[in-house]
Enzyme design. Structure first.
Site, mmCIF file in Angstrom:
data_model
loop_
_atom_site.group_PDB
_atom_site.id
_atom_site.type_symbol
_atom_site.label_atom_id
_atom_site.label_comp_id
_atom_site.label_asym_id
_atom_site.label_seq_id
_atom_site.Cartn_x
_atom_site.Cartn_y
_atom_site.Cartn_z
ATOM 1 N N GLY A 199 0.937 -1.078 -0.244
ATOM 2 C CA GLY A 199 -0.071 0.136 -0.106
ATOM 3 C C GLY A 199 0.885 1.213 0.025
ATOM 4 O O GLY A 199 1.828 1.291 0.751
ATOM 5 N N CYS A 222 -4.027 9.557 4.516
ATOM 6 C CA CYS A 222 -2.805 9.511 3.597
ATOM 7 C C CYS A 222 -2.954 10.516 2.614
ATOM 8 O O CYS A 222 -4.065 10.131 2.021
ATOM 9 C CB CYS A 222 -2.257 8.166 3.271
ATOM 10 S SG CYS A 222 -0.627 8.103 2.517
ATOM 11 N N PHE A 239 -7.547 2.968 10.401
ATOM 12 C CA PHE A 239 -8.767 3.399 10.558
ATOM 13 C C PHE A 239 -9.876 2.927 11.415
ATOM 14 O O PHE A 239 -10.628 3.353 12.181
ATOM 15 C CB PHE A 239 -9.386 3.973 9.063
ATOM 16 C CG PHE A 239 -10.890 4.277 9.178
ATOM 17 C CD1 PHE A 239 -11.348 5.599 9.763
ATOM 18 C CD2 PHE A 239 -11.733 3.489 8.719
ATOM 19 C CE1 PHE A 239 -12.671 5.958 9.534
ATOM 20 C CE2 PHE A 239 -13.020 3.613 8.476
ATOM 21 C CZ PHE A 239 -13.629 4.984 9.168
ATOM 22 N N ARG A 286 10.014 7.016 8.703
ATOM 23 C CA ARG A 286 9.497 6.248 7.770
ATOM 24 C C ARG A 286 9.356 6.916 6.497
ATOM 25 O O ARG A 286 9.049 6.318 5.310
ATOM 26 C CB ARG A 286 7.989 5.593 8.019
ATOM 27 C CG ARG A 286 7.040 6.354 7.885
ATOM 28 C CD ARG A 286 5.451 5.724 8.440
ATOM 29 N NE ARG A 286 5.452 4.327 7.693
ATOM 30 C CZ ARG A 286 4.614 4.371 6.574
ATOM 31 N NH1 ARG A 286 3.907 5.444 6.354
ATOM 32 N NH2 ARG A 286 4.447 3.125 6.358
#
Length: 508
Positions: free
Chosen positions: A317, A324, A381, A420
């Site tokens: 993903g 995002c 979520f 990240r």
């Protein structure tokens, strides 16, 4: 006529997975439907067991995301009890992350080989601190306060509940006539002693009276209440942890390994990098039996590189999460369903499972992700508003909410989430995520059974009894799909009503 006979008939509508995803356009979970199969079994017969990595199996295909508003020890414990797994985030110090992992690994055990111990001169206040940080009492007392000395007593809640002076040493309140088991005893024999003597903890000692391990009564109860628990070979709950590709993470991995972590996820927004490949090789070379999941990736080429470096699983993903904005901000990524199908098809050649990460907001999305090749689904979520998620509830316009933020939001990056995104140390922060809030969903202990039943019903409609059968049907072309137009998507959801009440995702 058998289910197989029906599927082998000449009346195969729709498209095989390979045909659906050969189209040169990115698809999301909402852009297609699985065509119904033949039903000759009950939902209760559907088996949701799956693989997280090459070696780690889960009873449920649920993984909680390593986000600082989703997974710490409470979430990881609940996920493991319900058959999934939680991945502890790393927006914290090494010591803090190790402490969270330790809470999970100590929560439920068979023989606790590394029990917390105190010495006679420790105080009740020390016991209070252990209860606050680790969540349990019932502490063995040894001659010198280490696990390598003779057992001299044990302290439980009933010994200290009514003591006002918390500064007195435990030697004044501990029970010295301790019922024990001998080293070499089986777990069943230890549990039989606990039942017969009606005690909470059974210390196991060697011939010299030294403490070897501990067995807890509460674990007996948990084993009955949570038969699908994800456990390691030592009967401890499974737990994962995320790390970055930065050099400092090598020490972090070492500390997590010592704490007993089961799997490491290398957490990169774009995982196809020399930094992640070097980290993968380092972990696989230095930490025996530690499973490592690489990612995030969305293409076959990316998957090939990480599998070649030793990845035991892949996380798929780039940009589909509700918080995002990578695809908008960076103009890089891939539609999630296409990403999952293509990477899963490639990884299957190496027997490497993939985790669908992002874009999941209901049971149908989970079912579609599994149908196109994912072995498990990572959810942020979906789990962020639960009781076990970090953070406090608050009210807005009368609705009970919890905070949920992307690790690339400005707020999270200031706390360390930029590790990240190869953005750490930059004075200017470019956000690839947002901060928001989600509605209270209740406890994971109620929510997972709700999701599991919905998933079993979906499998029944598809005509498949297990994740493995579903994947075989995908490979054989017996699982059939159909594209949905925008109007079909609209018609497939609620429409034409003056008003309606949407079903709550909060399971009671």
């Amino acid at each position: 006529m058998s289910n197989q006979s029906y599927r082998d008939s000449q009346f195969l509508d729709g498209l095989a997975g390979e045909e659906l995803f050969s189209m040169q356009i990115g698809l999301t979970y909402r852009d297609f439907l699985v065509l119904p199969g033949f039903i000759d079994f009950n939902p209760s017969e559907v088996e949701l067991e799956t693989r997280l990595t090459k070696k780690i199996k889960l009873k449920k295909p649920f993984v909680s995301s390593p986000m600082d508003t989703v997974t710490e020890s409470s979430m990881a414990i609940a996920q493991a009890l319900m058959g999934g797994i939680g991945i502890i985030h790393y927006n914290n110090s090494v010591e803090e992350q190790v402490a969270e992992v330790s809470k999970v690994k100590r929560f439920e055990n068979g023989f606790i080989s590394d029990p917390v111990v105190l010495g006679p001169k420790n105080t009740i206040h020390d016991l209070d601190r252990i209860k606050e940080t680790l969540g349990f009492t019932g502490i063995p007392i040894t001659a010198d306060g280490t696990r390598n000395s003779k057992l001299v007593g044990i302290v439980t809640n009933r010994d200290i509940d009514f003591e006002r002076d918390r500064s007195i040493p435990v030697e004044k309140v501990m029970t010295t006539d301790v019922i024990t088991g001998r080293a070499g005893i089986t777990l069943k024999e230890a549990n039989d002693i606990i039942k017969k003597e009606k005690i909470g903890k059974l210390p196991i000692i060697d011939t010299d009276g030294k403490l070897v391990s501990l067995v807890s009564r509460s674990d007996l109860k948990k084993n009955k209440e949570f038969p699908d628990s994800s456990k390691d070979e030592n009967k401890r709950l499974r737990c994962g942890a995320a790390v970055s590709t930065l050099p400092e993470s090598r020490d972090r991995v070492a500390a997590l390994y010592e704490a007993g972590v089961d799997v490491i996820i290398i957490d990169s927004a774009q995982g196809n990098s020399i930094y992640q490949i070097e980290m993968l090789k380092f972990i696989k070379s230095n930490f025996k039996n530690l499973e490592v999941i690489g990612g995030n990736v969305v293409t076959r080429g990316q998957a090939e590189n990480l599998i070649g470096a030793g990845a035991d699983g892949l996380r798929i993903g780039m940009g589909p999460g509700s918080i995002c904005i990578t695809q908008d901000t960076m103009a890089v990524g891939r539609a999630q369903a296409t990403a999952v199908y293509q990477t899963a098809a490639h990884a299957a050649k190496y027997d490497v499972p993939v985790i669908a990460d992002g874009g999941i907001s209901n049971i149908g999305d989970i079912a579609n992700a599994l149908a196109i090749g994912a072995s498990a689904c990572m959810m942020g979520f979906m789990f962020a508003g639960t009781t076990e998620a970090p953070g406090e509830y608050f009210y807005e316009n009368g609705i009970r909410l919890k905070k949920y933020r992307g690790m690339a939001s400005i707020e999270a990056m200031k706390a360390g989430g930029d590790k990240r995104y190869f953005n750490e140390g930059q004075k200017v922060k470019v956000a690839q995520g947002v901060s928001g809030s989600v509605v209270d969903r209740g406890s994971i202990l109620n929510f997972i059974p709700y999701l599991s039943l919905g998933l079993r019903l979906s499998f029944q409609d598809m005509g498949f009894r297990s994740v493995q059968d579903l994947h075989q049907g995908l490979r054989d072309g017996k699982l059939r799909f159909e594209r949905r137009s925008e109007s079909a998507q609209a018609q497939g959801s609620v429409h034409s009503l003056y008003s309606y009440s949407a079903p709550s995702l909060r399971a009671e």
